[in-house]
Design an enzyme around this catalytic site. Sequence first.
Site, PDB file in Angstrom:
ATOM      1  N   SER A  84       0.840  -1.199   0.000  1.00  0.00           N
ATOM      2  CA  SER A  84       0.000   0.000   0.000  1.00  0.00           C
ATOM      3  C   SER A  84       0.871   1.243   0.000  1.00  0.00           C
ATOM      4  CB  SER A  84      -0.891   0.004   1.236  1.00  0.00           C
ATOM      5  OG  SER A  84      -0.090   0.263   2.372  1.00  0.00           O
ATOM      6  N   LYS A  85       0.201   2.365  -0.232  1.00  0.00           N
ATOM      7  CA  LYS A  85       0.883   3.642  -0.214  1.00  0.00           C
ATOM      8  C   LYS A  85       1.537   3.860   1.149  1.00  0.00           C
ATOM      9  CE  LYS A  85      -0.856   8.260   0.226  1.00  0.00           C
ATOM     10  NZ  LYS A  85       0.301   8.687   0.952  1.00  0.00           N
ATOM     11  N   ARG A  86       0.835   3.396   2.181  1.00  0.00           N
ATOM     12  CA  ARG A  86       1.380   3.575   3.537  1.00  0.00           C
ATOM     13  C   ARG A  86       2.710   2.843   3.737  1.00  0.00           C
ATOM     14  NH1 ARG A  86      -1.988   1.863   7.911  1.00  0.00           N
ATOM     15  NH2 ARG A  86      -3.751   1.723   6.499  1.00  0.00           N
ATOM     16  N   GLY A 103       4.874   2.385   1.464  1.00  0.00           N
ATOM     17  CA  GLY A 103       5.864   3.215   0.790  1.00  0.00           C
ATOM     18  C   GLY A 103       6.311   4.350   1.702  1.00  0.00           C
ATOM     19  N   ASP A 104       5.342   5.021   2.326  1.00  0.00           N
ATOM     20  CA  ASP A 104       5.667   6.146   3.211  1.00  0.00           C
ATOM     21  C   ASP A 104       6.505   5.661   4.394  1.00  0.00           C
ATOM     22  OD1 ASP A 104       4.113   7.580   1.532  1.00  0.00           O
ATOM     23  OD2 ASP A 104       2.372   7.703   2.857  1.00  0.00           O
TER      24      ASP A 104
END
Length: 510
Positions: free
Chosen positions: A265-267, A269-270
Site C-alpha cells: 500500500s501507499k502507507r 511506501g511512506d
Amino acid sequence: MEKKVRVRFAPSPTGGLHLGGVRTVLYNYLFAKQHGGDFVLRIEDTDQNRYVPGAEEYIFECLKWVGLEPDESPLHGGPYAPYRQSERKEMYRQYAEQLVKQGNAYYAFDTPAELEAMREKFRTEENPSPQYNHSLRGRMRNSLTMSEDEVSRLLKEGTPHVIRIKMPENETLTFTDIIRGEVHFNSSLVDDKVLLKADGMPTYHLAVVIDDYSMKITHAFRGEEWLPSAPVHLLLWKYLGWEQEMPQWAHFPLILKPDGHGKLSKRDGDRLGFPVFAMNWKDPRNEELTHGFRELGFLPEAFINMLAVLGWNDGTEQELFSLEELVNKFSLENVHKGGAKFNYEKAKWFNHEWIKKLPVDRWQSTVRKEFEKNGIIIKDEEKFIRVLELVKDRCTLLTDFFTQASFFFKAPEALDVASVKPKWNEDKSMFFDILSEKLTTLEEWNATAIEALFKETATEKGIKMGELQLPFRIMLVGGKFGPTVFDIAALIGKEETIARIRKGLSDIGL
Ligand code: GLU
C-alpha cells in the site's frame, strides 16, 4: 476466423496509478502487441462520489511516460467511443430493465435508513454485517415482495430505487482463468449487488459487462482483488445472452509488501521510504503529495522491466528485458499464481543497469532539467555528455547525477577540509603551490599529461602520490567522491583547476 485480440485497461479515476495498476497496463499491452491486437483504455467513472479531478489526466500522462499508450481511449478516440462510462450512461438502463423483465434482477426501494435497520436487526456474532441476499431479500421492500400494482405506482411516482441482481441459491458458478485454471464459486455466498443506482448510473458490475461486450473485448485482465466479483459478472454475461462472447479472464496476483505480508500500500511506501506510485500524485482532496518513480529518477525502461518481472519470468535466469523483448517473450502461462514481493533495492538495481545500458541521449535531457532546476545551466553539450559517461557507473537514480557531477560545472561551495587537515603540512601546501604554477605552463591539457606533471612534482618534493590525491580531490570536488582526479581536472579545464587549487589552499590554511 479467429477474432482480433482486444484487451482493455479500465481504471476508475479515483487517484494516481499504483505500481500494480501500471503492471496491469503492461501485461495488457504486451499481450495485445504480441497478438497484433488492440489495447483499449476505458475510464470507469460511474461512481461519482469517488471521482477525483485530475486523476484521468494523471493516468494518460503516466501511460505516456512509460510508453504504453492505448490504441483507443477517451484521448485517442476509436470506433467504440465514447470510452468514458459516464458518457455512456443512457445505454445501461435498458439492459438493467431487460434483466428485471427476465426475472434475473429486481427493483429495490429500500431507503438508506431501512437498509441500516436491516443490518442492525440481523447482525449476529457469526454475521456482523448482514448482506442484501437470497435469505434477506424476502423481508425487504422490493419488486419481489411487493404487488405489481404497488411497484408500478412507486415507479410512476418517481420513487428512488435501485436495480439489484437476483443471485440464485446454491449454484456452482465456474469459469477458467488463464492463470489460475478452473475457479468455482457458490452463488449463495454472493449478495444481490446493485446494478443500477438511484441516480440512473450503472455500478461497475453492470457497466463492465456491457462495455466489455459492446467494445468486443476478447481478453479481460485485472488484479486479483476483482476475483470475488467474477460470479456476478459471469451471471450477467449469461443472463444477457452473451455467454459465447465472454472474454477470457486472467486475474493477476497481488503485489505484496516487502516482507510478503499483505498487499503493498501507499502507507508501506511512506513507512519504508519508497514510492508506490508511478509519478508524483497530489491528492486534491487533501493536497497530500505522494512521491512517484518518475520524479525520484527512475527510467521508464527500468520501471517497466522491474514491473514485468514482478510476477512473471520467461523460465530462464534472465532479468533484463527491453519492451521489445517483453512483447516477444511474455506469456500469461508464466505469470505466477502467488503474490510477488516488492523489493525497492531490486527496483533501484534495475535502474542502475538501465542507466548503464541505454545510450546517454536517452536520458540526458532529464538530467539536464534536474541540473537546471538546481541552478546549473549546461552550455557545453559535448562536455556534458563526457561527464555523464564518466559518472554514470556511480549513479543509481537519474537524480544522483546532480550530486555526482555538479562540481564539473560549478566549483564546490564548501570543501570537506576536515578530512585533509589532520595530515596537512607545509610541504603539502608548497606542493600544491608549485603544482598550480606548473599547470599554467602545461601545454597539452589531458588526464595523462596532468597526472605525469603531478607525479613528477610529487617526486621532486619527496611526497607520496597517495598522500596528495585526497587533498587534490577535496579541492576539485569538495568531498571524497567522484571519478579519477586527473579526469576531473582534464574536464573542468586549466583555469578552473588552478582556481580551485588556490581556493583550496586558502580554505585549508596552515
Ligand atoms: N474499474 C475497475 C478498476 O478500477 C476495473 C476492474 C476491471 O478491470 O474489470 O480497477
